[in-house]
Scaffold this motif. Structure first.
Motif, PDB file in Angstrom:
ATOM      1  N   ARG A   3      -3.248   5.715   6.380  1.00  0.00           N
ATOM      2  CA  ARG A   3      -3.019   5.351   4.748  1.00  0.00           C
ATOM      3  C   ARG A   3      -1.181   5.557   4.896  1.00  0.00           C
ATOM      4  NH1 ARG A   3      -8.374   7.799   2.507  1.00  0.00           N
ATOM      5  NH2 ARG A   3      -9.290   6.028   2.165  1.00  0.00           N
ATOM      6  N   ARG A  53       0.788   0.376   8.123  1.00  0.00           N
ATOM      7  CA  ARG A  53       0.307   0.612   7.381  1.00  0.00           C
ATOM      8  C   ARG A  53      -0.152  -0.646   6.460  1.00  0.00           C
ATOM      9  NH1 ARG A  53       3.944   3.190   4.786  1.00  0.00           N
ATOM     10  NH2 ARG A  53       4.237   1.753   3.305  1.00  0.00           N
ATOM     11  N   ARG A  73       2.202   4.799   0.719  1.00  0.00           N
ATOM     12  CA  ARG A  73       2.072   5.812   2.009  1.00  0.00           C
ATOM     13  C   ARG A  73       1.499   6.666   1.264  1.00  0.00           C
ATOM     14  NH1 ARG A  73       5.481   9.367   5.095  1.00  0.00           N
ATOM     15  NH2 ARG A  73       4.125   9.117   7.671  1.00  0.00           N
ATOM     16  N   VAL A  74       0.692   7.617   1.814  1.00  0.00           N
ATOM     17  CA  VAL A  74       0.154   8.976   1.773  1.00  0.00           C
ATOM     18  C   VAL A  74      -0.123   9.958   3.017  1.00  0.00           C
ATOM     19  CG1 VAL A  74      -2.268   9.830   0.319  1.00  0.00           C
ATOM     20  CG2 VAL A  74      -1.743   7.650  -0.229  1.00  0.00           C
ATOM     21  N   LEU A 111      -6.421  -1.253   7.804  1.00  0.00           N
ATOM     22  CA  LEU A 111      -7.164  -0.110   7.316  1.00  0.00           C
ATOM     23  C   LEU A 111      -8.612  -0.689   6.661  1.00  0.00           C
ATOM     24  CD1 LEU A 111      -7.135   2.371   4.808  1.00  0.00           C
ATOM     25  CD2 LEU A 111      -7.207   1.247   3.376  1.00  0.00           C
ATOM     26  N   MET A 132       0.778  -1.410   0.118  1.00  0.00           N
ATOM     27  CA  MET A 132      -0.181  -0.119   0.105  1.00  0.00           C
ATOM     28  C   MET A 132       0.750   1.004   0.019  1.00  0.00           C
ATOM     29  SD  MET A 132      -2.531   1.061   2.891  1.00  0.00           S
ATOM     30  CE  MET A 132      -3.360  -0.696   3.024  1.00  0.00           C
TER      31      MET A 132
END
Length: 235
Positions: free
Chosen positions: A193, A164, A5-6, A169, A3
């Motif tokens: 996130r 993460r 990273r944001v 999530l 996933m």
């Protein structure tokens, strides 16, 4: 598939500290910390501090101080005397919380400051610097800067952050079932996130002197990181 990273703004960071939604969200965070078993993880990481003398501990992004108070209660039998600096942009640590530290033999002080300003300007040194659910607020460049500053102030840096991954999530979308308010429901998803996996944090730690790093999953939803400046440290 990993996933990406944001990092996005969290509502609790911009709401006034005395806003009712903000106050409820801080109570929600205390509940989530218990469910994630953050205090027991941090206790293990900070257990690497010396125990033969009073210690100096800086918590960055301390919030209302309740998390560190829980950790202190766990550590007090092994570390009966300590000075704790609770650093946050918002001054939300109550006098009651400070008295609870004092009851343990620990002296706690509020530090209302930006973490970068403080570490740049202060000449204080600490036996440990800790962070709980705080590092994920930063993009890689400022996080690397924070680590570089911290490495000059302490021989031990410990962090418990959101993990993460798909499981975390999915769980973040379910915090409504715990009675969490809209602020916490939003921020829970955003924080996962922006969380960490693999060796995200180790890759940003300055490889100067002799540091030993450990980064791993802790429990179901937590990503733990510890950096120890000692060739003999047992991680």
């Amino acid at each position: 598939m990993a996933m990406a990273r944001v990092v996005e703004p969290e509502w609790l960071d911009v709401l006034p500290s005395d806003d009712l939604r903000s106050m409820k969200s801080r109570r929600d965070l205390a509940l989530l910390n218990r469910i994630m078993m953050q205090a027991s993880t941090m206790e293990r990481l900070l257990g690497l501090m010396p125990t033969s003398r009073p210690v100096r501990l800086l918590e960055i992004g301390s919030g209302d101080g309740s998390f560190m108070l829980t950790v202190a209660r766990r550590l007090a039998p092994k570390i009966p005397s300590a000075q704790v600096f609770l650093l946050d942009m918002q001054n939300v640590v109550t006098d009651s919380t400070l008295r609870s530290f004092a009851d343990l033999g620990w002296r706690a002080e509020r530090v209302e400051a930006d973490v970068f300003d403080y570490l740049h300007s202060s000449r204080e040194s600490f036996d440990a610097i800790s962070a709980n659910l705080f590092l994920h607020h930063f993009e890689p460049a400022p996080l690397a800067e924070l680590f570089a500053l911290a490495a000059t102030r302490t021989p031990l840096f410990a962090a418990c952050e959101p993990r993460r991954d798909a499981l975390s999530l999915a769980a973040s979308h379910m915090v409504w079932a715990l009675g969490c308010n809209d602020v916490t429901r939003h921020d829970a998803v955003v924080s996962v996130r922006a969380g960490f996996s693999g060796r995200d944090l180790s890759a940003l730690w300055p490889m100067i002197d002799d540091w030993r790093l450990q980064e791993r999953r802790a429990g179901l939803f937590t990503h733990a990181f510890v950096a120890v400046k000692s060739a003999e440290a047992r991680l």
